[in-house]
Structure formats: C-alpha cells, structure tokens
Design a protein around this motif. Structure first.
Motif, mmCIF file in Angstrom:
data_model
loop_
_atom_site.group_PDB
_atom_site.id
_atom_site.type_symbol
_atom_site.label_atom_id
_atom_site.label_comp_id
_atom_site.label_asym_id
_atom_site.label_seq_id
_atom_site.Cartn_x
_atom_site.Cartn_y
_atom_site.Cartn_z
ATOM 1 N N LYS A 173 -2.179 3.627 -4.830
ATOM 2 C CA LYS A 173 -2.862 3.132 -3.625
ATOM 3 C C LYS A 173 -2.358 1.725 -3.297
ATOM 4 O O LYS A 173 -2.133 1.373 -2.144
ATOM 5 C CB LYS A 173 -4.364 3.111 -3.851
ATOM 6 C CG LYS A 173 -5.166 2.661 -2.634
ATOM 7 C CD LYS A 173 -6.656 2.615 -2.937
ATOM 8 C CE LYS A 173 -7.255 4.003 -2.918
ATOM 9 N NZ LYS A 173 -8.732 3.971 -3.044
ATOM 10 N N ASN A 210 -4.799 6.176 -7.067
ATOM 11 C CA ASN A 210 -5.631 6.663 -5.981
ATOM 12 C C ASN A 210 -7.108 6.856 -6.356
ATOM 13 O O ASN A 210 -7.979 6.858 -5.511
ATOM 14 C CB ASN A 210 -5.082 7.972 -5.423
ATOM 15 C CG ASN A 210 -3.838 7.732 -4.568
ATOM 16 O OD1 ASN A 210 -3.669 6.643 -4.026
ATOM 17 N ND2 ASN A 210 -2.983 8.724 -4.453
ATOM 18 N N ASP A 211 -7.367 6.989 -7.666
ATOM 19 C CA ASP A 211 -8.763 7.138 -8.102
ATOM 20 C C ASP A 211 -9.395 5.760 -8.406
ATOM 21 O O ASP A 211 -10.459 5.680 -9.015
ATOM 22 C CB ASP A 211 -8.853 8.029 -9.339
ATOM 23 C CG ASP A 211 -8.080 7.461 -10.516
ATOM 24 O OD1 ASP A 211 -7.514 6.353 -10.385
ATOM 25 O OD2 ASP A 211 -8.051 8.108 -11.570
ATOM 26 N N ASN A 212 -8.674 4.710 -7.949
ATOM 27 C CA ASN A 212 -9.122 3.332 -8.129
ATOM 28 C C ASN A 212 -9.081 2.851 -9.579
ATOM 29 O O ASN A 212 -9.583 1.763 -9.873
ATOM 30 C CB ASN A 212 -10.537 3.098 -7.560
ATOM 31 C CG ASN A 212 -10.524 3.093 -6.039
ATOM 32 O OD1 ASN A 212 -9.607 2.547 -5.450
ATOM 33 N ND2 ASN A 212 -11.502 3.724 -5.426
ATOM 34 N N ARG A 248 -2.772 0.066 -8.562
ATOM 35 C CA ARG A 248 -4.054 0.753 -8.537
ATOM 36 C C ARG A 248 -3.787 2.197 -8.153
ATOM 37 O O ARG A 248 -3.170 2.462 -7.106
ATOM 38 C CB ARG A 248 -4.992 0.098 -7.514
ATOM 39 C CG ARG A 248 -6.412 0.682 -7.530
ATOM 40 C CD ARG A 248 -7.203 0.273 -6.287
ATOM 41 N NE ARG A 248 -7.221 -1.150 -6.085
ATOM 42 C CZ ARG A 248 -8.065 -2.001 -6.692
ATOM 43 N NH1 ARG A 248 -8.932 -1.545 -7.554
ATOM 44 N NH2 ARG A 248 -8.021 -3.293 -6.421
ATOM 45 N N ASN A 284 0.818 -1.217 0.000
ATOM 46 C CA ASN A 284 0.000 0.000 0.000
ATOM 47 C C ASN A 284 0.849 1.262 0.000
ATOM 48 O O ASN A 284 1.986 1.261 0.505
ATOM 49 C CB ASN A 284 -0.922 0.017 1.226
ATOM 50 C CG ASN A 284 -1.910 -1.135 1.208
ATOM 51 O OD1 ASN A 284 -2.447 -1.475 0.159
ATOM 52 N ND2 ASN A 284 -2.131 -1.744 2.358
#
Length: 496
Positions: free
Chosen positions: A479, A494-496, A492, A184
């Motif tokens: 992320k 941060n905005d997924n 991935r 992460n």
C-alpha cells in the motif's frame, strides 16, 4: 557459539586459547579453550542471525525480544528475574536445537562443516573431480576432463589483482527521485535464484587469460564480440545519461570532482576503475564520456561451465523446489536452500587473504607471499573452481537487474541484488514476461549444448506448479513504500 567473534573477546581473557582459526583479525570461526573443548561459530555455519535462525528451524521457535533492559549496569552477581532468565534460556535453546538438527544430518557433531559454503564445496568437489565417487581409482572421462580444465585455468599475480579489483557484489540502490518519499501502490518482483541462474545459463572464462595493453573503446568492443574481458579503464568528463539511477560505485573508482548519489557516481571529471566486459555493456547505456582508454587487461575464451558442475547446482535447485512445503522434510529443504545460496559464495572465496596468527593478541603473518599463495592455488589437485568465474557471476546478475531498470525508467523505485520495487506493474509486466522468454531461450540453448534433460531447469513443487530457475516472479503489493538509501526501506502491506 552464535557469533563466536563477539564472545571470543571475553573468553580469550578467561582461557588459555589455542588453535585459533580466523578469516580475518577478530573474525574467529573456531578455537580450542582446553584440551577437550573446541568452540565453533554457528552464525557463520547457518548464515542467519539468531532471530532468523529460530524461524528456520524444522520446528520453528521464536527469539524473545524486549525482555532485557540493556541500560542496566550488571555484574556477574546481578540477579535475573524470571522474565530475564526466559530471554537468556531461549537464546541458548535456539542454538542447541539448531546444532541438534545438524547432528542428525551429519551423524556426529565433529562432522558438521565450519561454514555453509563448506557444505556445498564438499558436495560439488566430489561431483566434479571424482564423479561423486571420491576414493575410486578409475575416474570417469568427465572427471578427467574437469581436472584438465583446472590445469589450464591458472592465474598470474597481476591478473588476480585485477580480478579482485573488478569484483563487485549485487546492485543495491534507490531511485533518487523517490528517495525519502512515501510512494503508494508499489509492487515487488523477485528474480528466482539470481546467482545460481547465471551459473546455469551464461558463458564464463574457459581459457588461460591473455594479457593486452592500451586499447580504444572501439578495439575493446571488437575483442568483446568473441571473448570475455576484464580490464582497467580511464574515462574523462563522465556524466549519467539517465535521471533515475547510476551504475558506478564510488567505492570502486578513483577520480576527480566526483558528484555522488548516495554511494553511486552521477558524474566525474576523471574516473579510473576496473570492470568486466559485461559491466561495459551497462556503462555504455547509462553514461556519456569524452575519452575512454583501456590501460590493460586480460581476455578469455568463453564457454558454459562444465556439465558436472551444472548438474550439481541444478540438482540442488530441483531437490529444494520439490521439497518445499512437504511436511516432515523441512530440515532437508532448509539444508538444500542454504547450499544453493552458498554456491556463489564458494565461487568468490578469496584464497589469497592475509594470514593472521593469535597469541595474546593479533599479528599478521607474512610467511607466504601473494605469489606463493597463487602458485599453491594453481597447483592444488583438489581445486575445482576458477576465481574468474565468480567475478563474472555478479557481473551477469547486475546486468540482468539493469536490463529491467533501463526499461522501467521512472516506474523503477528500488532494487537489491535480485529484487525490485516498481510502480504500474500491469503496464510493465511485459518487461518481466519478455525477460522470462529470453531465459527460456538460454535454457534451451545450454540443455541442447550438453544434451541434458531440459525439464531439470523446470522442477515442480508439491502442488505441481512449475518453478523455472531464473524467472522474474511477482512477489506482492504494498500500500505504501519508502526507501531512504541502499538496504534501508520500509513498507505497509495492503492489510495495514
């Protein structure tokens, strides 16, 4: 033809193919299929797969994906649906648009070079050997000096074999403590124009290589204080000093009882390999060993690359930076970007590759020996490169990446040639800031040496933002991040 080597396997059964030009068996760059039709490979010219090429056109297009079922058995009379025709036609349209752009640049389809490397080779050759004015009878003093340098920088057969053996690409690997783990809050950092940077700021072989035999570690270390060296070394009881990464590539060593970490050497009872003096700096920091014997090698006086060569590379970087983001200049920007990225490939082109002939099949042509090829290269009046330069370009680039890896320790996750994925960026950004300060010092030193305008190394974008060559730049946050091995990772954002 995008990926001509692939299509060639079908076409060779349908046409009486002549004048085949290939870099290796089945790696066809150009061929004639009739008196008036020549096929050339647009993949090797662009250096991009079709999907990437589509995105990099002046007017970006999109390669269609998923519209063809590759499980179906097809024959020449199998009908296509409208959806399938759209897929097929768009692939053709992408290549057609790319070639149309190239015709606009060069004025004529026959004048488009075969490879991206060919573009930059022609540009720098004219600059270095003719002062940019090929055909003029009176050469500048700088061009005359360049030709004299080429007469000095010649190779012996054994020396060339050693340089080939010592040559490696960029360092690409994953910290095995994080391999196959989801991590992460990972940050990404990029080293701006890594290979052009070392050309512009480091010292390279600038003399005829002097042969030496049987040296100890102490003796080779003493030689390396004043010279650049390339040599073969034999080591025993080799063991990694650090937990998180290993430098030696298994493919570049011979040894016994090698313990491997995904293509890298963790330990070995005995290990023999060919390296440069730059590689040795890294090896001493990350491996312990019982014995170290230099079997033989070559030493070179070191200096900066010639000024005209540096000016050519700098101009490519400056013009590329200043054109980025300017509407209507997309084509020129992409051309310069491709040329800048090809400066390294040009420097390590193997001029002594085996020759192959094609009739109805492939056969190796032994008409020229390695000795003959090296003699031809040494005596070439159009030569403006020395193979040893290319070998040291990648060595310096690996050292630059490893300088960060060794400082980051457990916060280092993955690296690939000129990029790095790490943890705790805020705690570690001083490492990259310090590196950038050292790069400033190198730039100052070489610009003073040649009395060149230091601002050439610091061009500005359209938004008036300075983009120094050779800086570590922050390149984004992830992320989640997961690496399986070299060249295999996913993330991935941060905005997924």
């Amino acid at each position: 033809v995008h990926n001509l080597p692939y299509e060639f396997q079908f076409l060779r059964k349908l046409f009486n193919i002549t004048d085949v030009f290939a870099t290796d068996i089945r790696k066809v760059l150009k061929c004639k299929i009739s008196k008036n039709v020549i096929l050339k490979d647009s993949l090797i010219l662009s250096g991009m797969k079709l999907e990437t090429l589509a995105k990099n056109l002046t007017k970006p297009m999109k390669k269609l994906v998923g519209d063809l079922d590759y499980e179906l058995v097809r024959t020449p009379i199998t009908p296509l649906t409208d959806k399938e025709w759209g897929y097929v036609e768009e692939d053709v349209n992408i290549v057609a648009e790319y070639i149309r752009e190239q015709i606009e640049i060069y004025g004529d389809i026959t004048k488009i070079p075969l490879t991206n490397t060919g573009r930059v080779r022609n540009y720098l050759k004219e600059l270095c050997l003719y002062g940019g004015k090929k055909g003029h009878r009176r050469l500048s003093n700088q061009a005359k000096e360049y030709k004299k340098l080429m007469n000095i920088l010649t190779l012996e057969v054994d020396e060339f074999r050693l340089l080939r053996s010592a040559f490696q690409g960029g360092f690409t690997h994953a910290n095995y403590n994080y391999t196959n783990e989801v991590v992460n809050d990972v940050d990404s950092n990029d080293l701006t124009s890594s290979y052009p940077t070392v050309m512009l700021s480091e010292r390279f072989p600038m003399s005829k290589g002097q042969r030496f035999e049987h040296k100890t570690l102490q003796e080779i270390t003493e030689i390396n204080k004043n010279f650049l060296t390339v040599f073969t070394v034999k080591m025993t009881n080799v063991l990694s000093k650090i937990e998180f990464e290993n430098y030696f590539s298994v493919s570049k060593v011979k040894g016994t009882n090698i313990v491997e970490n995904n293509g890298r050497v963790y330990s070995a009872d005995e290990l023999t390999t060919s390296i440069t003096s730059i590689d040795l700096e890294i090896i001493l920091k990350c491996y312990s060993f019982d014995t170290f014997e230099v079997l033989g090698g070559y030493a070179y006086k070191q200096d900066y690359l010639p000024q005209s060569f540096l000016e050519g590379v700098l101009k490519l970087y400056k013009d590329k930076t200043e054109l980025k983001g300017i509407e209507g200049k997309e084509r020129e920007y992409l051309l310069l970007k491709g040329m800048l990225n090809s400066t390294f490939g040009m420097a390590v082109t193997n001029f002594a590759k085996s020759d192959f002939i094609y009739t109805d099949d492939w056969a190796q042509d032994f008409s020229k020996s390695l000795e003959d090829k090296i003699e031809t290269e040494n005596n070439s009046r159009s030569r403006f490169l020395f193979y040893g330069w290319g070998v040291f370009i990648t060595a310096y680039a690996r050292r630059n990446v490893w300088s960060a890896i060794l400082e980051l320790k457990d916060d280092y996750i993955y690296s690939d040639t000129d990029s790095m994925k790490i943890l705790n960026y805020d705690l570690n950004k001083y490492i990259f800031n310090n590196y950038n300060k050292k790069q400033d010092e190198k730039i100052k030193k070489i610009s003073d040496f040649y009395n060149m305008d230091i601002e050439l190394w610091y061009p500005k974008t359209i938004k008036n933002v300075s983009k120094p060559i050779g800086y570590w730049d922050f390149d984004g946050e992830y992320k989640e991040f997961k690496a399986l091995r070299a060249k295999a990772y996913m993330y991935r954002e941060n905005d997924n």
